[in-house]
Design a protein around this motif. Structure first.
Motif, PDB file in Angstrom:
ATOM      1  N   ILE A 106       0.845  -1.206   0.000  1.00 30.64           N
ATOM      2  CA  ILE A 106       0.000   0.000   0.000  1.00 30.64           C
ATOM      3  C   ILE A 106       0.875   1.248   0.000  1.00 30.64           C
ATOM      4  O   ILE A 106       0.673   2.153  -0.802  1.00 30.64           O
ATOM      5  CB  ILE A 106      -0.962   0.007   1.208  1.00 30.64           C
ATOM      6  CG1 ILE A 106      -1.938  -1.158   1.083  1.00 30.64           C
ATOM      7  CG2 ILE A 106      -1.710   1.329   1.296  1.00 30.64           C
ATOM      8  CD1 ILE A 106      -2.749  -1.403   2.329  1.00 30.64           C
ATOM      9  N   ALA A 107       1.861   1.286   0.885  1.00 28.24           N
ATOM     10  CA  ALA A 107       2.756   2.443   0.940  1.00 28.24           C
ATOM     11  C   ALA A 107       3.543   2.574  -0.353  1.00 28.24           C
ATOM     12  O   ALA A 107       3.697   3.672  -0.889  1.00 28.24           O
ATOM     13  CB  ALA A 107       3.704   2.319   2.129  1.00 28.24           C
ATOM     14  N   ALA A 108       4.008   1.458  -0.875  1.00 31.55           N
ATOM     15  CA  ALA A 108       4.778   1.494  -2.122  1.00 31.55           C
ATOM     16  C   ALA A 108       3.908   1.947  -3.282  1.00 31.55           C
ATOM     17  O   ALA A 108       4.363   2.659  -4.171  1.00 31.55           O
ATOM     18  CB  ALA A 108       5.367   0.114  -2.414  1.00 31.55           C
ATOM     19  N   VAL A 117      -3.384  -3.896  -7.380  1.00 29.75           N
ATOM     20  CA  VAL A 117      -4.218  -5.052  -7.684  1.00 29.75           C
ATOM     21  C   VAL A 117      -4.639  -5.699  -6.377  1.00 29.75           C
ATOM     22  O   VAL A 117      -3.804  -5.948  -5.498  1.00 29.75           O
ATOM     23  CB  VAL A 117      -3.459  -6.070  -8.562  1.00 29.75           C
ATOM     24  CG1 VAL A 117      -4.267  -7.341  -8.764  1.00 29.75           C
ATOM     25  CG2 VAL A 117      -3.091  -5.440  -9.901  1.00 29.75           C
ATOM     26  N   ILE A 118      -5.932  -5.939  -6.244  1.00 30.21           N
ATOM     27  CA  ILE A 118      -6.450  -6.622  -5.063  1.00 30.21           C
ATOM     28  C   ILE A 118      -7.025  -7.953  -5.517  1.00 30.21           C
ATOM     29  O   ILE A 118      -7.915  -8.003  -6.372  1.00 30.21           O
ATOM     30  CB  ILE A 118      -7.496  -5.779  -4.320  1.00 30.21           C
ATOM     31  CG1 ILE A 118      -6.834  -4.490  -3.823  1.00 30.21           C
ATOM     32  CG2 ILE A 118      -8.102  -6.571  -3.161  1.00 30.21           C
ATOM     33  CD1 ILE A 118      -7.725  -3.599  -2.997  1.00 30.21           C
ATOM     34  N   ASP A 119      -6.498  -9.021  -4.944  1.00 27.91           N
ATOM     35  CA  ASP A 119      -6.929 -10.370  -5.268  1.00 27.91           C
ATOM     36  C   ASP A 119      -7.944 -10.854  -4.242  1.00 27.91           C
ATOM     37  O   ASP A 119      -7.911 -10.452  -3.075  1.00 27.91           O
ATOM     38  CB  ASP A 119      -5.723 -11.316  -5.314  1.00 27.91           C
ATOM     39  CG  ASP A 119      -4.753 -10.927  -6.417  1.00 27.91           C
ATOM     40  OD1 ASP A 119      -5.174 -10.911  -7.576  1.00 27.91           O
ATOM     41  OD2 ASP A 119      -3.584 -10.628  -6.101  1.00 27.91           O
ATOM     42  N   ARG A 144      -9.286   1.197   5.534  1.00 32.42           N
ATOM     43  CA  ARG A 144      -9.392   2.591   5.084  1.00 32.42           C
ATOM     44  C   ARG A 144      -8.048   3.167   4.647  1.00 32.42           C
ATOM     45  O   ARG A 144      -8.004   4.209   3.997  1.00 32.42           O
ATOM     46  CB  ARG A 144     -10.051   3.447   6.156  1.00 32.42           C
ATOM     47  CG  ARG A 144     -11.520   2.979   6.386  1.00 32.42           C
ATOM     48  CD  ARG A 144     -12.309   3.922   7.223  1.00 32.42           C
ATOM     49  NE  ARG A 144     -12.658   5.147   6.553  1.00 32.42           N
ATOM     50  CZ  ARG A 144     -13.669   5.300   5.703  1.00 32.42           C
ATOM     51  NH1 ARG A 144     -14.427   4.284   5.387  1.00 32.42           N
ATOM     52  NH2 ARG A 144     -13.933   6.475   5.168  1.00 32.42           N
ATOM     53  N   THR A 145      -6.942   2.464   4.950  1.00 29.75           N
ATOM     54  CA  THR A 145      -5.644   2.925   4.442  1.00 29.75           C
ATOM     55  C   THR A 145      -5.599   2.853   2.925  1.00 29.75           C
ATOM     56  O   THR A 145      -4.762   3.500   2.298  1.00 29.75           O
ATOM     57  CB  THR A 145      -4.461   2.118   5.032  1.00 29.75           C
ATOM     58  OG1 THR A 145      -4.614   0.749   4.678  1.00 29.75           O
ATOM     59  CG2 THR A 145      -4.378   2.277   6.544  1.00 29.75           C
ATOM     60  N   LEU A 146      -6.512   2.101   2.331  1.00 27.59           N
ATOM     61  CA  LEU A 146      -6.568   2.026   0.870  1.00 27.59           C
ATOM     62  C   LEU A 146      -7.001   3.357   0.257  1.00 27.59           C
ATOM     63  O   LEU A 146      -6.848   3.554  -0.951  1.00 27.59           O
ATOM     64  CB  LEU A 146      -7.495   0.901   0.431  1.00 27.59           C
ATOM     65  CG  LEU A 146      -6.996  -0.505   0.772  1.00 27.59           C
ATOM     66  CD1 LEU A 146      -8.053  -1.541   0.453  1.00 27.59           C
ATOM     67  CD2 LEU A 146      -5.701  -0.800   0.032  1.00 27.59           C
ATOM     68  N   LEU A 147      -7.517   4.269   1.056  1.00 29.24           N
ATOM     69  CA  LEU A 147      -7.864   5.597   0.556  1.00 29.24           C
ATOM     70  C   LEU A 147      -6.621   6.384   0.128  1.00 29.24           C
ATOM     71  O   LEU A 147      -6.727   7.363  -0.587  1.00 29.24           O
ATOM     72  CB  LEU A 147      -8.649   6.376   1.619  1.00 29.24           C
ATOM     73  CG  LEU A 147     -10.064   5.850   1.889  1.00 29.24           C
ATOM     74  CD1 LEU A 147     -10.642   6.507   3.135  1.00 29.24           C
ATOM     75  CD2 LEU A 147     -10.955   6.080   0.691  1.00 29.24           C
ATOM     76  N   ARG A 148      -5.438   5.934   0.551  1.00 31.10           N
ATOM     77  CA  ARG A 148      -4.179   6.597   0.175  1.00 31.10           C
ATOM     78  C   ARG A 148      -3.731   6.228  -1.238  1.00 31.10           C
ATOM     79  O   ARG A 148      -2.871   6.883  -1.809  1.00 31.10           O
ATOM     80  CB  ARG A 148      -3.068   6.185   1.138  1.00 31.10           C
ATOM     81  CG  ARG A 148      -3.287   6.562   2.549  1.00 31.10           C
ATOM     82  CD  ARG A 148      -2.116   6.080   3.376  1.00 31.10           C
ATOM     83  NE  ARG A 148      -2.450   6.116   4.780  1.00 31.10           N
ATOM     84  CZ  ARG A 148      -1.870   5.380   5.695  1.00 31.10           C
ATOM     85  NH1 ARG A 148      -0.903   4.548   5.353  1.00 31.10           N
ATOM     86  NH2 ARG A 148      -2.230   5.474   6.959  1.00 31.10           N
ATOM     87  N   VAL A 149      -4.288   5.160  -1.772  1.00 34.46           N
ATOM     88  CA  VAL A 149      -3.878   4.640  -3.077  1.00 34.46           C
ATOM     89  C   VAL A 149      -4.609   5.396  -4.175  1.00 34.46           C
ATOM     90  O   VAL A 149      -5.797   5.683  -4.062  1.00 34.46           O
ATOM     91  CB  VAL A 149      -4.188   3.123  -3.151  1.00 34.46           C
ATOM     92  CG1 VAL A 149      -3.869   2.573  -4.513  1.00 34.46           C
ATOM     93  CG2 VAL A 149      -3.426   2.380  -2.071  1.00 34.46           C
TER      94      VAL A 149
END
Length: 185
Positions: A106-108, A117-119, A144-149
């Protein structure tokens, strides 16, 4: 359970892997190059008999062999997930601490132009080259950290589920201002 205990468990599980286990994963679409690449940085998977003890948690034992995969956060082993090749959409945790496989991506990914990509399952994650993310706990607040992507790519069902979760408003407590002076005793 400490990271050392988890490390010992995954090491034993890795030692239990036989050619038939590798062959089974390859027959399910996992590329041997993925296993080798992943194995260069972490144990890719192991095999262990696991017993469901409730709450989607397992303990070693029982009579059913499972694929077990280590879950890292910031390079620290925090959990192990177990699943059967006949039911890869169902998995158990060793500790319940992991919300996703490959959380460090996520950070990268937050500064990359490529979609994250989410499997759907740990097996799909391996099939996809073990480079994306696999959400293990859809109720975890960390999702909710996926909001950074910047962008995400997922199959339709996962995309709908994720969109629904990320679009939910956060609960905010009622906040009121109190007077500046307090009674002194």
């Amino acid at each position: 359970m400490t990271p050392t205990d988890l490390s010992r468990e995954i090491e034993l599980a890795v030692k239990a892997v036989q050619n038939r286990h590798l062959g089974r994963l390859q027959a399910l679409g996992v590329d041997s190059a993925t296993i080798a690449r992943l194995g260069a940085i972490q144990p890719p998977f192991g095999v262990m008999d696991c017993e469901d003890i409730g709450g989607r948690i397992y303990q070693p034992g029982g009579e059913k062999a499972n694929i077990v995969q280590p879950v890292y956060d910031g390079g620290i082993l925090i959990d192990i997930v177990a699943w059967r090749t006949t039911e890869p959409q169902k998995w158990l945790w060793r500790t319940g601490a992991a919300w996703a496989l490959n959380m460090d991506t996520i950070a990268a990914n937050s500064w990359q132009d490529e979609p994250l990509v989410i499997d759907a399952t740990p097996l799909d994650w391996l099939r996809g080259g073990a480079t994306g993310l696999c959400i293990l706990n859809w109720d975890a607040p960390e999702i909710r950290t996926l909001l950074r992507v910047q962008s995400i790519s997922a199959e339709a069902l996962i995309a709908r589920q994720l969109r629904g979760i990320l679009m939910k408003p956060l609960y905010f407590p009622e906040i009121s201002a109190r007077s500046e002076h307090r009674n002194a005793a």
